[in-house]
Design an enzyme around this catalytic site. Structure first.
Site, PDB file in Angstrom:
ATOM      1  N   GLU A  37     -49.120 -26.004  67.989  1.00 19.59           N
ATOM      2  CA  GLU A  37     -49.988 -26.121  66.457  1.00 19.59           C
ATOM      3  C   GLU A  37     -51.213 -25.079  66.799  1.00 19.59           C
ATOM      4  O   GLU A  37     -51.554 -24.420  65.781  1.00 19.59           O
ATOM      5  CB  GLU A  37     -50.431 -27.436  66.085  1.00 19.59           C
ATOM      6  CG  GLU A  37     -49.259 -28.306  65.644  1.00 19.59           C
ATOM      7  CD  GLU A  37     -49.615 -29.955  65.630  1.00 19.59           C
ATOM      8  OE1 GLU A  37     -49.305 -30.517  64.528  1.00 19.59           O
ATOM      9  OE2 GLU A  37     -50.117 -30.261  66.771  1.00 19.59           O
ATOM     10  N   GLU A 115     -54.284 -62.598  87.339  1.00 18.67           N
ATOM     11  CA  GLU A 115     -55.489 -62.033  86.854  1.00 18.67           C
ATOM     12  C   GLU A 115     -55.219 -61.314  85.295  1.00 18.67           C
ATOM     13  O   GLU A 115     -54.017 -60.615  85.339  1.00 18.67           O
ATOM     14  CB  GLU A 115     -56.032 -60.798  87.870  1.00 18.67           C
ATOM     15  CG  GLU A 115     -56.359 -61.296  89.150  1.00 18.67           C
ATOM     16  CD  GLU A 115     -56.253 -59.887  90.049  1.00 18.67           C
ATOM     17  OE1 GLU A 115     -56.412 -58.730  89.708  1.00 18.67           O
ATOM     18  OE2 GLU A 115     -56.215 -60.297  91.277  1.00 18.67           O
ATOM     19  N   LYS A 117     -54.447 -58.747  82.724  1.00 21.32           N
ATOM     20  CA  LYS A 117     -54.354 -57.144  82.863  1.00 21.32           C
ATOM     21  C   LYS A 117     -55.063 -56.481  81.758  1.00 21.32           C
ATOM     22  O   LYS A 117     -54.845 -56.479  80.697  1.00 21.32           O
ATOM     23  CB  LYS A 117     -52.836 -56.873  82.911  1.00 21.32           C
ATOM     24  CG  LYS A 117     -52.451 -55.303  83.051  1.00 21.32           C
ATOM     25  CD  LYS A 117     -50.980 -54.966  83.272  1.00 21.32           C
ATOM     26  CE  LYS A 117     -50.846 -53.586  83.577  1.00 21.32           C
ATOM     27  NZ  LYS A 117     -51.237 -52.654  82.605  1.00 21.32           N
ATOM     28  N   LYS A 283     -50.087 -61.750  91.674  1.00 19.97           N
ATOM     29  CA  LYS A 283     -50.180 -61.104  92.817  1.00 19.97           C
ATOM     30  C   LYS A 283     -49.791 -62.048  94.025  1.00 19.97           C
ATOM     31  O   LYS A 283     -50.435 -63.157  93.772  1.00 19.97           O
ATOM     32  CB  LYS A 283     -51.353 -60.382  93.247  1.00 19.97           C
ATOM     33  CG  LYS A 283     -51.765 -59.307  92.254  1.00 19.97           C
ATOM     34  CD  LYS A 283     -53.115 -58.880  92.342  1.00 19.97           C
ATOM     35  CE  LYS A 283     -53.604 -57.939  91.298  1.00 19.97           C
ATOM     36  NZ  LYS A 283     -55.139 -57.443  91.331  1.00 19.97           N
ATOM     37  N   LYS A 307     -46.169 -58.988  80.470  1.00 18.02           N
ATOM     38  CA  LYS A 307     -46.538 -58.456  79.360  1.00 18.02           C
ATOM     39  C   LYS A 307     -46.533 -59.601  78.423  1.00 18.02           C
ATOM     40  O   LYS A 307     -45.693 -60.353  78.467  1.00 18.02           O
ATOM     41  CB  LYS A 307     -45.680 -57.130  79.232  1.00 18.02           C
ATOM     42  CG  LYS A 307     -45.914 -56.067  80.014  1.00 18.02           C
ATOM     43  CD  LYS A 307     -47.193 -55.580  80.022  1.00 18.02           C
ATOM     44  CE  LYS A 307     -47.498 -54.182  80.430  1.00 18.02           C
ATOM     45  NZ  LYS A 307     -47.093 -53.139  79.935  1.00 18.02           N
ATOM     46  N   CYS A 403     -18.778 -36.204  71.187  1.00 19.99           N
ATOM     47  CA  CYS A 403     -17.950 -35.059  71.682  1.00 19.99           C
ATOM     48  C   CYS A 403     -16.649 -35.113  71.179  1.00 19.99           C
ATOM     49  O   CYS A 403     -15.846 -34.246  71.264  1.00 19.99           O
ATOM     50  CB  CYS A 403     -18.148 -34.635  72.887  1.00 19.99           C
ATOM     51  SG  CYS A 403     -17.285 -35.799  74.223  1.00 19.99           S
ATOM     52  N   CYS A 424     -18.796 -42.435  77.628  1.00 20.00           N
ATOM     53  CA  CYS A 424     -17.940 -41.070  77.497  1.00 20.00           C
ATOM     54  C   CYS A 424     -17.936 -40.763  79.107  1.00 20.00           C
ATOM     55  O   CYS A 424     -19.049 -40.533  79.928  1.00 20.00           O
ATOM     56  CB  CYS A 424     -18.533 -40.083  76.930  1.00 20.00           C
ATOM     57  SG  CYS A 424     -17.958 -38.357  76.834  1.00 20.00           S
ATOM     58  N   CYS A 430     -19.475 -33.047  78.176  1.00 18.10           N
ATOM     59  CA  CYS A 430     -19.547 -33.481  77.015  1.00 18.10           C
ATOM     60  C   CYS A 430     -21.131 -32.750  76.709  1.00 18.10           C
ATOM     61  O   CYS A 430     -22.101 -32.992  77.496  1.00 18.10           O
ATOM     62  CB  CYS A 430     -19.856 -34.942  77.086  1.00 18.10           C
ATOM     63  SG  CYS A 430     -20.531 -35.813  75.491  1.00 18.10           S
TER      64      CYS A 430
HETATM   65  S1  IVH Z   1     -53.025 -54.423  90.436  1.00 20.18           S
HETATM   66  C1  IVH Z   1     -51.109 -51.888  93.581  1.00 20.18           C
HETATM   67  N1  IVH Z   1     -54.816 -55.881  88.681  1.00 20.18           N
HETATM   68  O1  IVH Z   1     -52.780 -51.730  85.477  1.00 20.18           O
HETATM   69  C2  IVH Z   1     -51.012 -52.509  91.978  1.00 20.18           C
HETATM   70  N2  IVH Z   1     -54.060 -53.837  88.083  1.00 20.18           N
HETATM   71  O2  IVH Z   1     -49.917 -50.896  85.689  1.00 20.18           O
HETATM   72  C3  IVH Z   1     -52.227 -52.242  91.395  1.00 20.18           C
HETATM   73  N3  IVH Z   1     -54.471 -53.199  85.725  1.00 20.18           N
HETATM   74  O3  IVH Z   1     -53.252 -48.833  87.505  1.00 20.18           O
HETATM   75  C4  IVH Z   1     -52.520 -52.920  90.068  1.00 20.18           C
HETATM   76  N4  IVH Z   1     -55.969 -54.956  85.353  1.00 20.18           N
HETATM   77  O4  IVH Z   1     -54.943 -49.768  86.128  1.00 20.18           O
HETATM   78  C5  IVH Z   1     -54.004 -54.668  88.775  1.00 20.18           C
HETATM   79  N5  IVH Z   1     -55.738 -57.138  87.273  1.00 20.18           N
HETATM   80  C6  IVH Z   1     -55.251 -56.049  87.474  1.00 20.18           C
HETATM   81  C7  IVH Z   1     -55.119 -55.012  86.667  1.00 20.18           C
HETATM   82  C8  IVH Z   1     -54.669 -53.933  86.711  1.00 20.18           C
HETATM   83  C9  IVH Z   1     -55.496 -53.732  85.006  1.00 20.18           C
HETATM   84  C10 IVH Z   1     -54.232 -51.616  85.573  1.00 20.18           C
HETATM   85  C11 IVH Z   1     -54.328 -50.743  86.515  1.00 20.18           C
HETATM   86  C12 IVH Z   1     -53.185 -50.379  86.941  1.00 20.18           C
HETATM   87  C13 IVH Z   1     -52.269 -50.851  86.012  1.00 20.18           C
HETATM   88  C14 IVH Z   1     -50.825 -50.998  86.637  1.00 20.18           C
END
Ligand code: IVH
Length: 675
Positions: A37, A115, A117, A283, A307, A403, A424, A430
């Site tokens: 653009e 924890e 996220k 974890k 999630k 196809c 396929c 294809c």
């Molecule tokens: S642990 C080796 N803990 O999520 C594993 N990540 O999708 C490292 N994040 O890059 C991730 N809160 O930016 C961890 N309590 C938490 C988190 C967290 C946010 C983000 C982090 C990471 C991403 C992974």
């Protein structure tokens, strides 16, 4: 206003627009428009100037400079910054725990640390002898950018660890965010708090960063020397006492039911929190177990992001079409009345496969509930039968690919059941599969050609500019130049990205060619087996291929499904021709197994039988982490055959004896590991 004045005024507006875009691009790190653009606007102005020479004294050429390169210094991470695997439902969590137990070959319950996220931007803080010496953005996980000055503007980040005995070196991983309240004040400039945090962190001028109130939570570590922690919970408690901010909602947790309960509870309070979160991270709390579990190619085996449930909406199916994937899978897609789901307008939703349509009796014209979770494709989850019209008809699933070829359902090797997915089988023959294969080839994990995204592949494919992989390297830029939206800047960027992609590692190359069932992990295993492209190309020869495939049987991670798939791929002469032509265009680098120093440095191992206190996968990762290599077949090259107590193969032991390969039994193997 006379005509001339009008034209001058128009020209001025366009130039001012361009200046504004420049400002966003160069100074705010937040491009408002795409390269195409941008080029289109510039071309428009140049054309105007060509037509009306009186505009030339204020020509656009005077104001547009080259983009400043490498705004931030690049820094290699001491230890890579990985991402997380995702879970969306209880079953995914069950799977996650099962895999951990299998890998560790244990049965007892595992303690997790949970924890929130945080939905922000990750960064790593490096402290040497307790002093903050470096601050790096995540980048691609291996190399990030030096953003120390900007991070220093966040007052709550300690410049000095508050401890009399800080470690010699520690990398603190944290998530930088902007609170929902603070975001309200600067809302007009950014789409969401996460973008705002990213934009602020990557300001060229730290003074600008300091204007946007950033906060952070520390959640993990990279390297620590010397290592003194044994639990994630203990680590977080300690760094809190050192002055770091940790999330107060974190806790120790055990068992899938408790995980499920906590996840629900956190989701309930989600909207009342001061910051955005998009899930719960679980974890393994014990750091020794974490270390044993290690990582796959881009995520740790010891953690998962659970999630939050997806956003849902109601709409109507206008049509059902089929799409062909790169493996030939035929996916039915519902074209729906556009509807906003969680802030994104959705007009397509997947129906998965033929069986799913039959099971839910989904029809054109139906009122349906759809959902969208994270980056996953929206899906139709249920039909509201009360709204179905009288003349609605069952949907008949097409038996042919786009196809024209007949599609088939295969029988699964593992379950022996007929698969739900129709396919396929024409591969590159294809053209619809070919187009999807091209998209895979240029994707981030494969050749990684910036500027050649899915939409551009569609456009170039429609125009027959690219039909097969090797066409990418002979692209007719003269033709591209004439396309709408393409100009000097975007073409130069594309040329550069294509050239850059030609230097590729063997594992990436193997992944790129898109053999079904060969993902990034398997591509690495195969690259380790072949070592070089010279060895790899022997697979084209049918006779040698049979021998190679029989040797692959013993590679951990490669099973019958993969071997059959590799064989099928190269049995197809178009696939073989295309792969050969692609190789000619590339410079494929030998696969260097990082020859780590360690007690198994340069030693080659093979396993037979099961072990009592570890899985084969773990045994393999121990060998690799200590500098050794695991081979798939017995040969003179092998240094050790390690024989587990449970059902070892006698044939292998006999072969090893014959070739005078040293045999280690389980008892001695354990001793070696503990020595
Ligand atoms: S642990 C080796 N803990 O999520 C594993 N990540 O999708 C490292 N994040 O890059 C991730 N809160 O930016 C961890 N309590 C938490 C988190 C967290 C946010 C983000 C982090 C990471 C991403 C992974």
């Amino acid at each position: 206003m006379d005509e001339k004045k009008k034209i001058i005024e128009q020209h001025k507006i366009k130039i001012n627009n361009l200046k504004e875009f420049n400002n966003y691009y160069y100074n705010n790190d937040n491009p408002k428009i795409s390269d195409q653009e941008y080029d289109a606007l510039k071309t428009e102005i140049l054309n105007l100037e060509k037509k009306f020479s009186f505009l030339k004294k204020n020509t656009v050429n005077k104001i547009v400079g080259a983009p400043p390169l490498n705004k931030f210094k690049k820094i290699k991470h001491i230890s890579p910054m990985l991402s997380l695997s995702n879970a969306f439902k209880k079953d995914d969590i069950n799977d996650f725990i099962k895999k951990i137990k299998n890998f560790l070959n244990i049965n007892q319950s595992i303690q997790f640390f949970a924890e929130p996220k945080i939905d922000g931007i990750s960064a790593t803080l490096i402290y040497k002898k307790g002093l903050l010496t470096s601050g790096v953005s995540r980048g691609d996980g291996m190399i990030g950018e030096d953003i120390l000055q900007n991070l220093k503007t966040i007052k709550s980040i300690p410049k000095k660890i508050q401890s009399k005995e800080p470690p010699d070196l520690i990398e603190i991983r944290c998530e930088i965010y902007i609170s929902k309240k603070d975001f309200e004040k600067i809302k007009v400039k950014f789409a969401n708090p996460r973008n705002a945090a990213g934009g602020s962190l990557r300001q060229k001028n730290p003074l600008e960063t300091s204007k946007i109130p950033l906060k952070y939570f520390a959640y993990g570590f990279g390297s620590i020397k010397p290592m003194t922690f044994s639990k994630q919970s203990e680590f977080l408690q300690k760094i809190k006492s050192w002055g770091f901010i940790t999330n107060p909602l974190s806790r120790i947790i055990e068992g899938v039911d408790e995980i499920e309960k906590e996840h629900k509870q956190l989701e309930e309070v989600r909207s009342s929190l001061e910051y955005d979160i998009d899930g719960y991270v679980f974890k393994v709390n014990d750091l020794i177990l974490q270390k044993r579990l290690g990582n796959t190619s881009n995520a740790p085996r010891w953690a998962i992001a659970y999630k939050f449930s997806s956003e849902k909406a109601f709409t109507v199916i206008k049509d059902i079409i089929i799409q062909v994937g790169r493996t030939g899978a035929i996916t039915p897609v519902a074209k729906v009345q556009p509807v906003t789901v969680g802030g994104v307008v959705v007009s397509n939703a997947t129906l998965h496969n033929e069986d799913e349509i039959v099971r839910k009796d989904i029809r054109i014209g139906d009122s349906v509930k759809i959902q969208r979770a994270g980056d996953v494709i929206p899906q139709v989850i249920s039909v509201d039968l009360s709204k179905r019209g009288k003349d609605s008809k069952k949907f008949i699933f097409p038996k042919k690919c786009l196809c024209g070829s007949v599609t088939t359902k295969e029988t699964s090797k593992t379950t022996n059941k007929i698969e739900a997915v129709r396919r396929c089988l024409k591969g590159y023959d294809c053209k619809f599969i070919a187009r999807e294969k091209l998209k895979h080839l240029v994707s981030k994990e494969a050749l990684n050609i910036d500027g050649l995204g899915k939409k551009v592949i569609d456009q170039f494919w429609d125009l027959k500019l690219i039909k097969e992989p090797s066409d990418i390297f002979e692209l007719n830029f003269e033709k591209v130049k004439n396309l709408e939206g393409w100009g000097e800047l975007s073409i130069n960027n594309l040329k550069k990205a294509i050239t850059k992609s030609q230097l590729i590692s063997l594992d990436r190359f193997i992944f790129s060619i898109g053999i079904r069932h060969i993902g990034q992990e398997n591509a690495k295993i195969l690259a380790g087996f072949f070592g070089s492209i010279k060895e790899f190309i022997k697979i084209f020869d049918l006779k040698i291929r049979k021998k190679i495939l029989s040797n692959l049987v013993d590679l951990d991670g490669i099973g019958e499904t993969q071997i059959l798939s590799i064989d099928n791929f190269f049995l197809n002469s178009t696939n073989t021709r295309i792969t050969k032509e692609l190789i000619k265009k590339l410079n494929v680098q030998d696969y260097l197994l990082l020859s780590k120093d360690g007690k198994f440095s340069n030693k080659k191992f093979m396993f037979t039988g099961g072990f009592n206190n570890m899985s084969r996968s773990e045994a393999k990762s121990i060998v690799e982490n200590n500098g050794g290599k695991v081979l798939g077949a017995i040969s003179k090259k092998l240094n050790f055959l390690v024989v587990g107590d449970t059902k070892p193969t006698k044939k292998k032991i006999d072969q090893a004896k014959k070739l005078k390969v040293k045999i280690i039994f389980e008892k001695d193997w354990n001793k070696i590991l503990n020595s």
